[in-house]
Design a protein around this motif. Structure first.
Motif, PDB file in Angstrom:
ATOM      1  N   PHE A 126       0.799  -1.213   0.000  1.00  0.00           N
ATOM      2  CA  PHE A 126       0.000   0.000   0.000  1.00  0.00           C
ATOM      3  C   PHE A 126       0.836   1.270   0.000  1.00  0.00           C
ATOM      4  CE2 PHE A 126      -2.823  -3.204   1.776  1.00  0.00           C
ATOM      5  CZ  PHE A 126      -3.909  -3.042   0.950  1.00  0.00           C
ATOM      6  N   ALA A 127       2.090   1.182  -0.389  1.00  0.00           N
ATOM      7  CA  ALA A 127       2.968   2.342  -0.361  1.00  0.00           C
ATOM      8  C   ALA A 127       2.686   3.314  -1.496  1.00  0.00           C
ATOM      9  CB  ALA A 127       4.429   1.892  -0.428  1.00  0.00           C
ATOM     10  N   HIS A 128       1.876   2.931  -2.457  1.00  0.00           N
ATOM     11  CA  HIS A 128       1.596   3.793  -3.599  1.00  0.00           C
ATOM     12  C   HIS A 128       0.451   4.744  -3.277  1.00  0.00           C
ATOM     13  CE1 HIS A 128       4.282   1.262  -5.820  1.00  0.00           C
ATOM     14  NE2 HIS A 128       3.618   0.214  -5.377  1.00  0.00           N
ATOM     15  N   ALA A 129       0.506   5.919  -3.865  1.00  0.00           N
ATOM     16  CA  ALA A 129      -0.513   6.943  -3.627  1.00  0.00           C
ATOM     17  C   ALA A 129      -1.888   6.437  -4.070  1.00  0.00           C
ATOM     18  CB  ALA A 129      -0.148   8.205  -4.385  1.00  0.00           C
ATOM     19  N   GLY A 130      -2.916   6.916  -3.389  1.00  0.00           N
ATOM     20  CA  GLY A 130      -4.268   6.617  -3.801  1.00  0.00           C
ATOM     21  C   GLY A 130      -4.923   5.484  -3.042  1.00  0.00           C
ATOM     22  N   HIS A 131      -4.176   4.692  -2.290  1.00  0.00           N
ATOM     23  CA  HIS A 131      -4.748   3.550  -1.593  1.00  0.00           C
ATOM     24  C   HIS A 131      -5.133   3.868  -0.157  1.00  0.00           C
ATOM     25  CE1 HIS A 131      -3.799   0.731  -4.764  1.00  0.00           C
ATOM     26  NE2 HIS A 131      -2.554   1.168  -4.787  1.00  0.00           N
ATOM     27  N   ASP A 132      -4.479   4.835   0.444  1.00  0.00           N
ATOM     28  CA  ASP A 132      -4.556   4.962   1.894  1.00  0.00           C
ATOM     29  C   ASP A 132      -4.747   6.420   2.302  1.00  0.00           C
ATOM     30  OD1 ASP A 132      -4.223   4.546   4.651  1.00  0.00           O
ATOM     31  OD2 ASP A 132      -2.053   4.749   4.491  1.00  0.00           O
ATOM     32  N   HIS A 133      -5.989   6.839   2.410  1.00  0.00           N
ATOM     33  CA  HIS A 133      -6.238   8.223   2.802  1.00  0.00           C
ATOM     34  C   HIS A 133      -6.110   8.427   4.302  1.00  0.00           C
ATOM     35  CE1 HIS A 133      -7.115   9.403  -1.225  1.00  0.00           C
ATOM     36  NE2 HIS A 133      -8.009   8.449  -1.348  1.00  0.00           N
ATOM     37  N   SER A 134      -6.048   7.347   5.064  1.00  0.00           N
ATOM     38  CA  SER A 134      -5.814   7.496   6.499  1.00  0.00           C
ATOM     39  C   SER A 134      -4.373   7.927   6.740  1.00  0.00           C
ATOM     40  CB  SER A 134      -6.079   6.185   7.228  1.00  0.00           C
ATOM     41  OG  SER A 134      -5.041   5.250   6.961  1.00  0.00           O
ATOM     42  N   GLY A 135      -3.487   7.579   5.810  1.00  0.00           N
ATOM     43  CA  GLY A 135      -2.070   7.898   5.959  1.00  0.00           C
ATOM     44  C   GLY A 135      -1.285   6.842   6.703  1.00  0.00           C
ATOM     45  N   LEU A 136      -1.975   5.924   7.361  1.00  0.00           N
ATOM     46  CA  LEU A 136      -1.304   4.937   8.207  1.00  0.00           C
ATOM     47  C   LEU A 136      -0.269   4.124   7.438  1.00  0.00           C
ATOM     48  CD1 LEU A 136      -1.165   3.565  11.018  1.00  0.00           C
ATOM     49  CD2 LEU A 136      -2.849   1.936  10.152  1.00  0.00           C
ATOM     50  N   MET A 137      -0.662   3.532   6.325  1.00  0.00           N
ATOM     51  CA  MET A 137       0.268   2.663   5.602  1.00  0.00           C
ATOM     52  C   MET A 137       1.395   3.469   4.953  1.00  0.00           C
ATOM     53  SD  MET A 137      -0.894  -0.065   6.651  1.00  0.00           S
ATOM     54  CE  MET A 137       0.363  -1.068   5.953  1.00  0.00           C
ATOM     55  N   SER A 138       1.097   4.684   4.521  1.00  0.00           N
ATOM     56  CA  SER A 138       2.167   5.542   3.996  1.00  0.00           C
ATOM     57  C   SER A 138       3.168   5.864   5.093  1.00  0.00           C
ATOM     58  CB  SER A 138       1.584   6.842   3.433  1.00  0.00           C
ATOM     59  OG  SER A 138       0.756   6.583   2.334  1.00  0.00           O
ATOM     60  N   GLY A 139       2.661   6.095   6.301  1.00  0.00           N
ATOM     61  CA  GLY A 139       3.540   6.348   7.433  1.00  0.00           C
ATOM     62  C   GLY A 139       4.392   5.145   7.785  1.00  0.00           C
ATOM     63  N   VAL A 140       3.809   3.951   7.703  1.00  0.00           N
ATOM     64  CA  VAL A 140       4.565   2.728   7.964  1.00  0.00           C
ATOM     65  C   VAL A 140       5.649   2.555   6.904  1.00  0.00           C
ATOM     66  CG1 VAL A 140       4.420   0.195   7.967  1.00  0.00           C
ATOM     67  CG2 VAL A 140       2.733   1.536   9.223  1.00  0.00           C
ATOM     68  N   ALA A 141       5.305   2.837   5.653  1.00  0.00           N
ATOM     69  CA  ALA A 141       6.241   2.608   4.551  1.00  0.00           C
ATOM     70  C   ALA A 141       7.436   3.550   4.582  1.00  0.00           C
ATOM     71  CB  ALA A 141       5.513   2.749   3.208  1.00  0.00           C
TER      72      ALA A 141
ATOM     73  N   TYR B  62      -0.799   9.101   9.492  1.00  0.00           N
ATOM     74  CA  TYR B  62       0.564   9.012   8.960  1.00  0.00           C
ATOM     75  C   TYR B  62       1.576   8.941  10.098  1.00  0.00           C
ATOM     76  CZ  TYR B  62       4.627  10.449   6.109  1.00  0.00           C
ATOM     77  OH  TYR B  62       5.846  10.524   5.483  1.00  0.00           O
ATOM     78  N   ALA B  63       1.389   9.802  11.118  1.00  0.00           N
ATOM     79  CA  ALA B  63       2.291   9.801  12.275  1.00  0.00           C
ATOM     80  C   ALA B  63       2.219   8.471  13.013  1.00  0.00           C
ATOM     81  CB  ALA B  63       1.958  10.953  13.215  1.00  0.00           C
ATOM     82  N   ALA B  64       1.002   7.942  13.178  1.00  0.00           N
ATOM     83  CA  ALA B  64       0.869   6.640  13.846  1.00  0.00           C
ATOM     84  C   ALA B  64       1.635   5.570  13.068  1.00  0.00           C
ATOM     85  CB  ALA B  64      -0.608   6.256  13.965  1.00  0.00           C
ATOM     86  N   GLY B  65       1.603   5.649  11.747  1.00  0.00           N
ATOM     87  CA  GLY B  65       2.321   4.685  10.921  1.00  0.00           C
ATOM     88  C   GLY B  65       3.820   4.787  11.068  1.00  0.00           C
ATOM     89  N   PHE B  66       4.378   6.024  10.981  1.00  0.00           N
ATOM     90  CA  PHE B  66       5.838   6.100  11.080  1.00  0.00           C
ATOM     91  C   PHE B  66       6.329   5.854  12.492  1.00  0.00           C
ATOM     92  CE2 PHE B  66       5.294  10.930  10.880  1.00  0.00           C
ATOM     93  CZ  PHE B  66       5.877  11.275  12.098  1.00  0.00           C
ATOM     94  N   VAL B  67       5.507   6.155  13.491  1.00  0.00           N
ATOM     95  CA  VAL B  67       5.886   5.833  14.873  1.00  0.00           C
ATOM     96  C   VAL B  67       5.893   4.310  15.075  1.00  0.00           C
ATOM     97  CG1 VAL B  67       5.030   5.912  17.265  1.00  0.00           C
ATOM     98  CG2 VAL B  67       5.254   8.029  15.936  1.00  0.00           C
ATOM     99  N   ALA B  68       4.856   3.634  14.591  1.00  0.00           N
ATOM    100  CA  ALA B  68       4.777   2.178  14.745  1.00  0.00           C
ATOM    101  C   ALA B  68       5.915   1.486  14.001  1.00  0.00           C
ATOM    102  CB  ALA B  68       3.427   1.667  14.241  1.00  0.00           C
ATOM    103  N   ALA B  69       6.195   1.922  12.769  1.00  0.00           N
ATOM    104  CA  ALA B  69       7.281   1.300  11.996  1.00  0.00           C
ATOM    105  C   ALA B  69       8.626   1.537  12.659  1.00  0.00           C
ATOM    106  CB  ALA B  69       7.288   1.836  10.567  1.00  0.00           C
ATOM    107  N   THR B  70       8.843   2.744  13.154  1.00  0.00           N
ATOM    108  CA  THR B  70      10.106   3.053  13.825  1.00  0.00           C
ATOM    109  C   THR B  70      10.275   2.206  15.081  1.00  0.00           C
ATOM    110  OG1 THR B  70      10.165   5.294  12.939  1.00  0.00           O
ATOM    111  CG2 THR B  70      11.421   4.898  14.964  1.00  0.00           C
ATOM    112  N   ALA B  71       9.225   2.122  15.883  1.00  0.00           N
ATOM    113  CA  ALA B  71       9.294   1.311  17.104  1.00  0.00           C
ATOM    114  C   ALA B  71       9.547  -0.157  16.754  1.00  0.00           C
ATOM    115  CB  ALA B  71       8.012   1.457  17.912  1.00  0.00           C
ATOM    116  N   ALA B  72       8.921  -0.647  15.693  1.00  0.00           N
ATOM    117  CA  ALA B  72       9.131  -2.036  15.276  1.00  0.00           C
ATOM    118  C   ALA B  72      10.573  -2.261  14.820  1.00  0.00           C
ATOM    119  CB  ALA B  72       8.156  -2.415  14.164  1.00  0.00           C
ATOM    120  N   LEU B  73      11.130  -1.306  14.075  1.00  0.00           N
ATOM    121  CA  LEU B  73      12.524  -1.435  13.632  1.00  0.00           C
ATOM    122  C   LEU B  73      13.490  -1.368  14.810  1.00  0.00           C
ATOM    123  CD1 LEU B  73      12.342   0.694  10.376  1.00  0.00           C
ATOM    124  CD2 LEU B  73      12.739  -1.778  10.524  1.00  0.00           C
ATOM    125  N   HIS B  74      13.217  -0.469  15.768  1.00  0.00           N
ATOM    126  CA  HIS B  74      14.028  -0.437  16.990  1.00  0.00           C
ATOM    127  C   HIS B  74      13.941  -1.797  17.689  1.00  0.00           C
ATOM    128  CE1 HIS B  74      14.662   3.758  16.485  1.00  0.00           C
ATOM    129  NE2 HIS B  74      13.764   4.236  17.320  1.00  0.00           N
TER     130      HIS B  74
END
Length: 190
Positions: A20-35, A143-155
């Motif tokens: 779901f990293a491509h534009a147009g799929h995720d208006h919540s921003g969550l998956m873009s934030g994760v990606a 979007y913020a929830a996504g990048f926070v979750a991905a960052t925490a998972a990578l840590h």
């Protein structure tokens, strides 16, 4: 066995980001934030290195380093959402790959104030970059929830690898830190 289950869980959590990293799929921003932290080499290496470095610490620093990174990155993200830019942001991000890589390579144990200050400084640059790259039509908070979750998972992934690697393979963590540092130097030179 626990490490394998944790790695599977993290991989499962992160796998939808690619689809779901491509534009147009995720208006919540969550998956873009994760990606975002996963698909950028500079962000990916820095996030993993923070986890590796946290695992090399003792006591409070083991959790304080990654928590400081995530909290300060979120603050930077909010600044980025507001259009705030910081000077030398990309240099700071590349510098974080170099610095965290070196810290892992030498298994540095800095005084807590220095470790957290350095972590916060670099996390701010990552956060502002994330915030400035908010996709059109995406919710900033999703979007913020996504990048926070991905960052925490990578840590967490970096931490688990370093903590549960067999003792004989422990030098691989330092080698990974060295490789990250070399990549950071290459990013700074480019």
């Amino acid at each position: 066995m626990h490490l394998r289950k944790a790695l599977y869980a993290i991989a499962l959590f992160l796998s939808p980001a690619v689809a779901f990293a491509h534009a147009g799929h995720d208006h919540s921003g969550l998956m873009s934030g994760v990606a975002h932290p996963i698909t950028g080499l500079d962000h990916l290496l820095a996030m993993l290195a923070v986890g590796l470095w946290a695992a090399q610490q003792s006591g409070t620093a083991r959790w304080a380093v990654p928590v400081t990174f995530v909290a300060t990155m979120l603050l930077g993200g909010v600044l980025g959402f507001s259009g705030v830019e910081i000077p030398l942001m990309e240099t700071g991000i590349a510098g974080s790959v170099l610095a965290f890589g070196l810290l892992v390579a030498v298994a540095a144990r800095l005084p807590m104030a220095v470790a957290l200050g350095l972590t916060a400084l670099f996390a701010l640059t990552h956060g502002v970059a994330h915030g400035l790259e908010l996709p059109d039509l995406a919710s900033p908070w999703g979007y913020a929830a996504g990048f926070v979750a991905a960052t925490a998972a990578l840590h967490g992934l970096g931490y688990l690898v370093a903590r549960y690697l067999p003792r004989a393979a422990a030098p691989l963590v330092r080698i990974a830190g060295g490789a990250s540092a070399i990549t950071g130097a290459w990013l700074l030179a480019g």
